[in-house]
Write a protein that holds these residues in place. Structure first.
Motif, mmCIF file in Angstrom:
data_model
loop_
_atom_site.group_PDB
_atom_site.id
_atom_site.type_symbol
_atom_site.label_atom_id
_atom_site.label_comp_id
_atom_site.label_asym_id
_atom_site.label_seq_id
_atom_site.Cartn_x
_atom_site.Cartn_y
_atom_site.Cartn_z
ATOM 1 N N LYS A 329 50.528 40.900 59.978
ATOM 2 C CA LYS A 329 52.128 41.308 59.810
ATOM 3 C C LYS A 329 52.222 41.813 58.234
ATOM 4 O O LYS A 329 53.067 42.835 58.081
ATOM 5 N N ASP A 330 51.300 41.017 57.483
ATOM 6 C CA ASP A 330 51.573 41.835 56.013
ATOM 7 C C ASP A 330 51.042 43.249 55.794
ATOM 8 O O ASP A 330 51.223 44.117 54.950
ATOM 9 N N ALA A 378 55.012 40.397 53.012
ATOM 10 C CA ALA A 378 55.985 40.405 53.790
ATOM 11 C C ALA A 378 56.189 39.503 54.939
ATOM 12 O O ALA A 378 57.405 39.421 55.395
ATOM 13 N N SER A 379 55.175 38.872 55.354
ATOM 14 C CA SER A 379 54.975 38.066 56.356
ATOM 15 C C SER A 379 55.953 36.699 56.019
ATOM 16 O O SER A 379 56.242 35.709 56.976
ATOM 17 N N LEU A 381 58.963 36.680 55.147
ATOM 18 C CA LEU A 381 60.276 37.053 55.625
ATOM 19 C C LEU A 381 60.403 36.828 56.880
ATOM 20 O O LEU A 381 59.476 36.871 57.647
ATOM 21 N N PRO A 383 60.993 37.939 60.413
ATOM 22 C CA PRO A 383 60.575 39.221 61.022
ATOM 23 C C PRO A 383 61.719 39.841 61.753
ATOM 24 O O PRO A 383 61.616 41.088 62.133
ATOM 25 N N PHE A 388 62.682 42.548 56.088
ATOM 26 C CA PHE A 388 61.509 42.934 56.464
ATOM 27 C C PHE A 388 61.494 44.438 56.408
ATOM 28 O O PHE A 388 60.377 45.025 56.139
ATOM 29 N N GLN A 389 62.152 45.029 57.263
ATOM 30 C CA GLN A 389 61.881 46.402 57.776
ATOM 31 C C GLN A 389 62.281 47.263 56.483
ATOM 32 O O GLN A 389 61.557 48.255 56.332
#
Length: 684
Positions: A329-330, A378-379, A381, A383, A388-389
């Motif tokens: 996800k990062d 980012a992971s 946050l 999702p 995140f976006q």
């Protein structure tokens, strides 16, 4: 939300749509816990559109990534599992956990690490609303008479490692004989006689079987009544599936899709497939979607004026997402950020540097709207958050934009092409990309990626300088009429507030004669410069072409508006109003901020306050230009609601006199000139 608000979105609303859509393209909390890798799906599904029902059987082959006692899969909460079988067709128990849309299957004998097994799920349900969607508030799977869409993001089959776990599949979908089905992979169609099954109405059906043997992310199916437009131009196998009322736009969208597809081939090489299906989605789902060989656009975005930016983003995912996918996800920005910047590069190709500049402004706003966590983390946050976006999509895109400036055009293009070709059909990490970028840069890029991936914030440049006239050599002879003046020296300092900052920055000096550009290495909070010019300097601009992500006053204003628009879409009107007022604090004369404030008051039916703000928008700085025409239209609606028809007519006429047809404004104004606007009886 009122219809008028949907039709009066600014350029920033495109950002909001992309952020909202992109939330569906995330690994959920359940996927975070996944300890298995799905290798292949064999799915048979039958749709009953009139009843909004699906019945399906999914055979899932998977490998344990560690010793497993329970296999966990995501599945849409509206689907009820009737039976689970092991690879010997023995029944197993299964637990439904609605909080995270999962099905948990205990494995009686366990499964050792690296061992492979198969589970078969039989399930059914009614897919009609967004109430139980795996992404709250977004309808991602629906079955209906006109169109049925089963997006991979809708988890209409058991999913593990969403967006990270590449898999192959064979998906057979049975639909009424008058419908077409579009999916990924090689397709075969079988005609079936009238069915005797319950709920079939005894009508003939067709079975569409899609075989995708290249591991990726198939699983999106769209079925309905479409008219097909084909093209084999440039060696592509292109199919456009639009509804009959949009079929007249198909030729132009076909031409645009060919241009975009071939443009990306020149940048990144050939994708996994030369086939592309551009298909229309209903307006009740996401603005666009992508899957192997699929670029889907929501009906409202298909207009006479081709929405080439949205289409470019969807097509770019054939490389960034379908072909190269994130390992974790990062690394998610390698999909969404890369596609976003690919869209911007196509805008530059189609509309020139001015088009790119506008796209970069939009991306800068999104990049800094929620810049609270480093992109490399980012992971951490949620999702499902817009935070995140904003990072993975817009900040990710801005990192590529800045890297292009640092490397130079040729080295940047070589970096992107090698990355696309090296990791085609594979997962990749940020370090994989960094390695290739450093190869072409010729040195380490730790300073660059540390600033933009591992840190937060952006500089706000300020410049101060002094100009000196340079003296020429002394001479006893009178100067020649052709003699050149001695010139000028400009000495000064660029300042910003990030102590660890380092970036090359363009300095543009406008003089009485020729404009000169100099690249300055800005390091730390203060960087001195000394430049000689031929003409007298009149003005100095730092980063005039927006090569660097900067936190200017305009970006701060637009970021506040973007946050407010996201809150407004989520129904948080008080939060939206607070953000819009923050924007107004930055620029008391902002037509944009006043217009958004007026929208909130209009939704709250506080018509006097709404009218005041619409007037203030008209009398503001006029940016963006469309705020004038739509403020007049909205004022006309307020006068209609309050029984002042003559004043309403006057506003509609003033709207028409602007001759600004942004978002079909003139059609809207003419409509209410003929018939007064009526307030909806209930809020949407």
């Amino acid at each position: 939300m009122q219809i008028s608000l949907r039709r009066t979105q600014s350029v920033l609303s495109c950002c909001v749509s992309l952020l909202v859509f992109a939330l569906l393209a995330l690994p959920s909390r359940a996927a975070e816990k996944a300890r298995l890798r799905v290798d292949d799906y064999q799915i048979e599904a039958e749709l009953a559109p009139h009843l909004h029902q699906i019945s399906a059987r999914a055979k899932v082959k998977f490998t344990a990534l560690q010793d497993l006692n329970t296999a966990i899969f995501e599945l849409h909460n509206d689907l009820r599992v009737t039976r689970v079988l092991d690879e010997k067709n023995q029944p197993l128990s299964a637990e439904r956990v609605t909080q995270d849309s999962t099905i948990r299957v205990p494995l009686p004998s366990g499964l050792a690490r690296d061992a492979t097994t198969t589970l078969t799920f039989e399930y059914e349900g009614r897919l009609e609303s967004a109430d139980d969607s795996p992404v709250p508030g977004l309808k991602l799977a629906a079955i209906g008479d006109d169109t049925s869409y089963l997006l991979y993001a809708g988890r209409w089959f058991p999913v593990s490692g969403f967006g990270l776990n590449r898999f192959t599949s064979t998906i057979s979908v049975t639909v009424p004989a008058h419908m077409l089905a579009i999916g990924s992979g090689k397709v075969t169609v079988t005609d079936n006689p009238p069915s005797t099954k319950p709920n079939s109405n005894g009508l003939p059906t067709k079975t569409f079987t899609f075989v995708d043997s290249k591991p990726s992310f198939p699983g999106t199916i769209v079925a309905g009544i479409f008219q097909e437009y084909k093209s084999d131009e440039a060696g592509l196998d292109l199919h456009v599936f639009f509804k009959p009322d949009h079929q007249k736009f198909a030729p132009e969208y076909t031409t645009t899709a060919v241009q975009e597809f071939t443009y990306f081939i020149t940048l990144y090489g050939t994708p996994l497939s030369s086939r592309l299906n551009v298909v229309e989605l209903p307006g009740d789902t996401v603005p666009y979607a992508w899957a192997p060989e699929i670029a889907a656009l929501a009906g409202p975005s298909i207009t006479e004026k081709t929405n080439y930016r949205l289409l470019a983003n969807a097509i770019a995912h054939q490389w960034w997402g379908v072909s190269v996918s994130p390992a974790t996800k990062d690394d998610w920005w390698l999909t969404d950020g890369f596609s976003r910047y690919s869209e911007a590069m196509y805008v530059e190709n189609a509309a020139g540097t001015a088009g790119l500049e506008e796209a970069v402004k939009d991306m800068s706003v999104g990049a800094l709207a929620y810049d609270t966590v480093p992109l490399s983390s980012a992971s951490k946050l949620d999702p499902f958050s817009t935070e995140f976006q904003s990072l993975v999509t817009d900040k990710g895109a801005m990192i590529l934009h800045m890297l292009r400036w640092v490397l130079g055009e040729d080295k940047y293009n070589k970096t992107m092409r090698e990355f696309a070709e090296t990791y085609a059909g594979k997962s990749a990490t940020m370090d994989d990309f960094r390695t290739i970028a450093e190869k072409y840069y010729g040195d380490q890029l730790t300073w660059f990626f540390s600033q933009w991936l591992d840190s937060t914030g952006a500089p706000e440049f300020k410049v101060k300088y002094t100009t000196y006239r340079l003296g020429g050599p002394q001479s006893v002879a009178p100067p020649s009429k052709d003699a050149r003046p001695p010139g000028f020296r400009v000495t000064g300092e660029i300042s910003q507030d990030l102590d660890l900052f380092r970036m090359p920055v363009d300095l543009r000096i406008e003089t009485d004669g020729k404009t000169e550009d100099k690249k300055i290495e800005v390091v730390g909070t203060n960087s001195a410069f000394s430049i000689e010019t031929f003409g007298r300097p009149r003005r100095i601009a730092v980063d005039p072409d927006h090569h660097v992500l900067t936190n200017s006053s305009d970006v701060k204003l637009r970021s506040s508006i973007l946050r407010g628009m996201a809150m407004q879409q989520q129904g948080d009107l008080s939060g939206a109003l607070a953000e819009f007022n923050k924007a107004l604090d930055l620029n008391k004369n902002s037509s944009f901020a006043q217009y958004r404030i007026a929208e909130v008051f209009f939704l709250q039916r506080n018509y006097q306050s709404a009218a005041n703000s619409y007037r203030a928008s008209i009398n503001g700085d006029g940016e963006p230009r469309w705020t004038e025409v739509w403020s007049h239209i909205q004022l006309g609606k307020i006068f209609d609601i309050t029984g002042q028809r003559e004043r309403a007519i006057n506003e509609y006429r003033q709207a028409i006199q602007t001759n600004d047809d942004t978002f079909s404004a003139l059609e809207e104004a003419r409509k209410y000139l003929q018939k007064p606007f009526e307030r909806p009886k209930s809020k949407e």
